[in-house]
Write a protein that holds these residues in place. Structure first.
Motif, PDB file in Angstrom:
ATOM      1  N   SER A  33      -0.794   3.444   9.102  1.00 53.34           N
ATOM      2  CA  SER A  33      -1.550   2.293   8.587  1.00 53.34           C
ATOM      3  C   SER A  33      -1.322   1.076   9.471  1.00 53.34           C
ATOM      4  N   GLU A  84      -8.410   6.793  -1.515  1.00 53.87           N
ATOM      5  CA  GLU A  84      -9.629   6.537  -0.743  1.00 53.87           C
ATOM      6  C   GLU A  84      -9.456   5.310   0.158  1.00 53.87           C
ATOM      7  N   GLU A  85      -8.705   4.332  -0.332  1.00 50.99           N
ATOM      8  CA  GLU A  85      -8.422   3.154   0.502  1.00 50.99           C
ATOM      9  C   GLU A  85      -7.644   3.577   1.752  1.00 50.99           C
ATOM     10  N   LEU A 119       0.841  -1.203   0.000  1.00 49.21           N
ATOM     11  CA  LEU A 119       0.000   0.000   0.000  1.00 49.21           C
ATOM     12  C   LEU A 119       0.877   1.254   0.000  1.00 49.21           C
ATOM     13  N   SER A 134      -8.783   5.694  -6.168  1.00 45.39           N
ATOM     14  CA  SER A 134      -9.071   4.531  -5.317  1.00 45.39           C
ATOM     15  C   SER A 134      -7.988   4.298  -4.260  1.00 45.39           C
ATOM     16  N   ILE A 135      -6.714   4.503  -4.636  1.00 42.95           N
ATOM     17  CA  ILE A 135      -5.638   4.221  -3.675  1.00 42.95           C
ATOM     18  C   ILE A 135      -5.698   5.191  -2.493  1.00 42.95           C
ATOM     19  N   GLN A 177      -9.910   5.676   4.113  1.00 43.84           N
ATOM     20  CA  GLN A 177     -10.832   4.743   4.762  1.00 43.84           C
ATOM     21  C   GLN A 177     -10.147   4.061   5.949  1.00 43.84           C
ATOM     22  N   LEU A 178      -8.938   3.544   5.692  1.00 44.29           N
ATOM     23  CA  LEU A 178      -8.201   2.812   6.723  1.00 44.29           C
ATOM     24  C   LEU A 178      -7.846   3.729   7.902  1.00 44.29           C
TER      25      LEU A 178
END
Ligand SMILES: [Zn+2]
Length: 465
Positions: A284, A108-109, A11, A105-106, A112-113
């Motif tokens: 993360s 937002e991922e 990630l 998307s990356i 989100q996390l």
């Protein structure tokens, strides 16, 4: 959901491939002031998940802000630039803000996390008055990182109040360090340095400190693929007056990150980049509880910093000292300071070491084998300026300084790269000795082949006559 260190590393790699798009374009130079940050903080105000609060004022009334993001159950506090001349992490924190607002998307991922699991409380530039002067201490002359017990400065009180009020599980204590350290005896400067500060002199590891070590362990595993041999550890010595040590003692899992140096990177873009990577990785890891599976090996593998770098190393110089002649290396550093009139960073280079510098390194190195190295000479014009010899000729005679009094700046410019002495008191002869200005000339027996002027190497033949 991130569950393993491998998926975590992936990630962060995917995010860091986009670093050029992520980084805050308004912050390009290290000389940032409080007023540069205000519009950037204002811009965050309208964004979902971002909450801005003024949490107090500096000695000189500059507001200190906290930016809180997310609503997760784990509170995390990050603070930067409690030393005013240490801006790299402040820049990286604004890169983090941008990273959390980008679409795709990356990103937002990531959002989100982080924002579902953490509540981030970020205090950039704890010492804005020091930043204004590009100095370590605040406007009272206090080193805030020796004020965690006495709490005599408003900035220290603000930081301690926030920690007591927010009760963060994790704390990130963000600094710069001098660019002259290497991890152990490796021949590279430490780009980043980590420490989970101790809680007392005994070396015990309470659970919160262990967690901080585990996060750093994971970070080292990730970063060493990109910054091999350039990651160091800070000395593990308890300092009760320092915030990191006090916060660790208060039960906050505290992580010190120091931004160091890298070759050909005067704006510290590389440490800034890997600072951001460190935040993304560590946050993360905390959000996904990945660190709990880390052993402490990655922490204990870090090599403690040693001071083994100079800005310039001159090897194999022949140095005359009265009737004695010796062979020695010369280590020179270009110490930065603020030119307050033009608000830019200038440097004042000094001789830091003379002797055998085997095992020590320079960002720049030159071999002076076959040359006698002498201190630069000061040229004091006698008559009209019209009759002055060309700069190249002065350099070839070993002059590094020229005395020019009461002349307009435009006139002085044509004497660059010579150092300009404005007052007659600056014109005294210097010597080739520790702490003396780094002005030297290299004599081959007939002529001066090379000069060092304020720590910069100049070839007289390259200077227009
Ligand atoms: Zn510092």
């Amino acid at each position: 959901m991130i569950q393993t260190s491998e998926s975590l590393n992936q990630l962060v790699d995917h995010l860091m491939q986009r670093f050029e798009n992520i980084r805050e374009p308004a912050l390009r130079h290290r000389l940032i002031s409080h007023s540069d940050l205000i519009p950037l903080i204002r811009r965050l105000e309208g964004i979902d998940d971002f909450r801005i609060e003024e949490i107090g004022k500096s000695v000189e009334d500059r507001p200190i802000y906290r930016i809180s993001i997310g609503s997760g159950p784990i509170p995390v506090m990050m603070w930067s630039q409690m030393h005013g001349d240490e801006p790299t992490a402040t820049m990286a924190l604004f890169d983090l803000f941008r990273c959390l607002t980008l679409r795709g998307s990356i990103f937002e991922e990531l959002s989100q996390l982080l924002l579902k699991n953490l509540t981030l409380h970020i205090i950039p530039m704890v010492n804005p008055d020091g930043a204004e002067r590009f100095q370590r201490r605040n406007a009272l002359g206090i080193d805030l990182n020796r004020d965690a017990l006495a709490l005599q400065s408003p900035e220290s009180q603000i930081l301690m109040n926030q920690a007591r009020k927010l009760k963060p599980k994790f704390g990130f204590n963000l600094h710069d360090q001098m660019r002259y350290y290497t991890p152990g005896t490796t021949p590279y400067p430490a780009a980043l340095t980590f420490l989970a500060p101790p809680v007392d002199h005994s070396g015990i590891i309470p659970q919160n400190r262990r967690y901080a070590m585990q996060v750093i362990s994971g970070l080292n595993g990730y970063l060493s693929r990109h910054l091999k041999d350039r990651i160091g550890s800070y000395k593990d010595e308890f300092e009760a007056r320092a915030f990191g040590d006090q916060f660790q003692k208060m039960g906050i899992s505290t992580i010190l990150i120091e931004s160091g140096g890298y070759e050909n990177d005067s704006e510290k873009l590389i440490p800034r980049k890997w600072n951001l990577a460190s935040y993304l990785h560590a946050l993360s890891s905390i959000a996904g509880h990945v660190y709990k599976n880390e052993s402490l090996d990655g922490y204990y593998n870090l090599r403690e910093n040693q001071r083994r770098y100079f800005d310039l190393v001159i090897r194999n110089a022949t140095i005359q000292h009265h009737d004695t002649e010796i062979q020695a290396d010369i280590g020179i550093n270009r110490n930065e300071k603020l030119d307050p009139h033009r608000r830019r960073l200038i440097h004042h280079a000094v001789i830091e070491d003379i002797g055998d510098l085997n095992g020590f390194y320079g960002y720049e190195e030159i071999d002076a084998k076959g040359f006698a190295v002498y201190p630069g000479k000061v040229y004091i014009p006698e008559e009209s300026f019209d009759a002055l010899p060309p700069v190249a000729n002065l350099l070839k005679k070993g002059y590094t300084n020229i005395y020019l009094n009461h002349e307009p700046d435009s006139f002085k410019e044509k004497w660059r790269p010579l150092n300009i002495c404005d007052s007659i008191s600056d014109t005294s002869e210097t010597s080739l000795a520790i702490n003396e200005p780094a002005n030297l000339h290299f004599f081959d027996g007939h002529t001066t082949r090379m000069v060092v002027i304020n720590g910069m190497v100049v070839d007289p033949d390259s200077v227009a006559v």
